[in-house]
Design an enzyme around this catalytic site. Sequence first.
Site, PDB file in Angstrom:
ATOM      1  N   HIS A   1      24.246  32.822  56.416  1.00 13.58           N
ATOM      2  CA  HIS A   1      24.389  32.033  55.374  1.00 13.58           C
ATOM      3  C   HIS A   1      25.772  32.182  54.775  1.00 13.58           C
ATOM      4  CE1 HIS A   1      23.168  29.008  52.649  1.00 13.58           C
ATOM      5  NE2 HIS A   1      22.258  29.601  51.765  1.00 13.58           N
TER       6      HIS A   1
ATOM      7  N   ARG B   1      28.582  27.268  44.564  1.00 17.72           N
ATOM      8  CA  ARG B   1      28.478  26.605  45.927  1.00 17.72           C
ATOM      9  C   ARG B   1      29.159  25.349  45.931  1.00 17.72           C
ATOM     10  NH1 ARG B   1      23.808  27.555  48.704  1.00 17.72           N
ATOM     11  NH2 ARG B   1      24.639  26.510  50.274  1.00 17.72           N
TER      12      ARG B   1
ATOM     13  N   GLN C   1      26.903  30.235  51.463  1.00 21.29           N
ATOM     14  CA  GLN C   1      26.449  31.332  50.311  1.00 21.29           C
ATOM     15  C   GLN C   1      27.396  32.354  50.031  1.00 21.29           C
ATOM     16  OE1 GLN C   1      23.576  30.571  48.294  1.00 21.29           O
ATOM     17  NE2 GLN C   1      24.465  32.025  47.156  1.00 21.29           N
TER      18      GLN C   1
ATOM     19  N   CYS D   1      20.875  34.468  45.923  1.00 16.22           N
ATOM     20  CA  CYS D   1      21.277  33.321  46.194  1.00 16.22           C
ATOM     21  C   CYS D   1      20.215  32.328  45.932  1.00 16.22           C
ATOM     22  CB  CYS D   1      21.301  33.040  47.584  1.00 16.22           C
ATOM     23  SG  CYS D   1      19.847  33.364  48.517  1.00 16.22           S
TER      24      CYS D   1
ATOM     25  N   ASP E   1      17.564  39.283  48.140  1.00 18.27           N
ATOM     26  CA  ASP E   1      17.155  38.014  48.554  1.00 18.27           C
ATOM     27  C   ASP E   1      15.610  37.914  48.692  1.00 18.27           C
ATOM     28  OD1 ASP E   1      17.344  35.511  49.807  1.00 18.27           O
ATOM     29  OD2 ASP E   1      17.527  36.007  51.620  1.00 18.27           O
TER      30      ASP E   1
ATOM     31  N   ARG F   1      21.906  22.615  58.504  1.00 19.48           N
ATOM     32  CA  ARG F   1      21.128  24.136  58.137  1.00 19.48           C
ATOM     33  C   ARG F   1      20.120  23.898  59.243  1.00 19.48           C
ATOM     34  NH1 ARG F   1      18.210  25.855  52.583  1.00 19.48           N
ATOM     35  NH2 ARG F   1      20.545  26.704  52.554  1.00 19.48           N
TER      36      ARG F   1
HETATM   37  N1  NVA Z   1      16.768  34.205  53.498  1.00 15.33           N
HETATM   38  C1  NVA Z   1      16.341  32.991  53.010  1.00 15.33           C
HETATM   39  C2  NVA Z   1      17.693  32.304  52.172  1.00 15.33           C
HETATM   40  C3  NVA Z   1      17.403  31.037  51.483  1.00 15.33           C
HETATM   41  C4  NVA Z   1      18.445  30.365  51.048  1.00 15.33           C
HETATM   42  C5  NVA Z   1      15.688  32.192  54.201  1.00 15.33           C
HETATM   43  O1  NVA Z   1      16.544  32.060  55.051  1.00 15.33           O
HETATM   44  O2  NVA Z   1      14.931  31.436  53.877  1.00 15.33           O
HETATM   45  N1   CP Z   2      20.752  29.563  48.312  1.00 16.83           N
HETATM   46  C1   CP Z   2      20.566  28.295  48.957  1.00 16.83           C
HETATM   47  O1   CP Z   2      20.823  27.885  49.936  1.00 16.83           O
HETATM   48  O2   CP Z   2      19.339  27.712  48.174  1.00 16.83           O
HETATM   49  P1   CP Z   2      18.665  26.278  48.806  1.00 16.83           P
HETATM   50  O3   CP Z   2      17.801  26.748  49.822  1.00 16.83           O
HETATM   51  O4   CP Z   2      17.745  25.601  47.638  1.00 16.83           O
HETATM   52  O5   CP Z   2      19.755  25.274  49.616  1.00 16.83           O
END
Ligand code: NVA
Ligand code: CP
Length: 324
Positions: free
Chosen positions: A130, A294, A133, A266, A226, A103
């Site tokens: 993502h 997931r 997800q 998500c 989101d 990540r």
């Molecule tokens: N768009 C959000 C998704 C979190 C799972 C982010 O990147 O923070």
């Molecule tokens: N949806 C998701 O990726 O959640 P986290 O940021 O908690 O991993």
Amino acid sequence: MATTRHFLTDLDLSPGEQREVLDLALAMKADRFGYRPYAGPQTVAVFFDKTSTRTRVSFHAGIAELGGSPLIVNSAESQLGHKESIADSARVLERMVSTIVWRTYAQSGLEEMAQHSKVPVINALSDDYHPCQLLADLLTIREHKGELKGLKLAYLGDAANNMANSYLLAAVNAGMHVAIAGPEGYHPEQRIIAAAQLRANETGAKITITSNPAEALADADVVATDTWVSMGQEEEKAERLKLFTDYQVNAQAMAAAKSDAIVLHCLPAYRDYEITAEVIDGPQSVVLDEAENRVHAQKALMAWLMAASGLSAGPAGAHRESGD
Ligand code: NVA
Ligand code: CP
């Protein structure tokens, strides 16, 4: 020798491959401890440059359930991405682990890692996509709605973020019609729309990019949103909370979709910003199934990538029915 397969964007699986992964996820969900392609145990390294709850826990649980040993690393406590080149990290890691999950911020980091790694590299969220997800989201839609092809998904809110991009690419890949609604200036980039359109030409999907939420919601089977403030955008929070108010998923928005539409998010969710408590905690919401999925989707993805890369005997590994 098979070429190593990576999963950096939603389009790294062809439509047929995406279906295979979802089919495998359903089978693995039905027999949670029956598949062991990482038996050994082989190690899977999972690096986090950004915070996480679901991704961290679902990868840990999933790797263990596949017979492997999960190694979860906060990147700040490692050399990755700041104290040595990504290429050097990749060349070392591939000798120690069976899969690399990361990540991070820039998509280019993942691309560089994949370029130098002989083991699969998986995007566990970047600024652009993502895709793990979305496999969970598609699995959830399949469970609640059946065949994906021909369904319509509407996404409302920050239409320029990683989730909007991944909804567009992954859903189109599955043959779903996708409508993305956000304010002018916050739509997916042209290069992403163009890539989605190319895949849509193959799958028969229809794409709508609009600033009109009602247009996106009309006839929608699935409504998704989101956060309006993604990780790394915290300084823009005050401005962003004003920008997207017309794109909130609330009772009025839900009334514009099909009456049996399901709601996806998500998570983490910010109630009464991008989605009202009434909707996310209401009967149309399937966000907890989505979160659980997931685990199943990522297990299937890891098993599939290992097999497709020629690094395991088959996606099932030592499935107990095979007599191993
Ligand atoms: N768009 C959000 C998704 C979190 C799972 C982010 O990147 O923070
Ligand atoms: N949806 C998701 O990726 O959640 P986290 O940021 O908690 O991993």
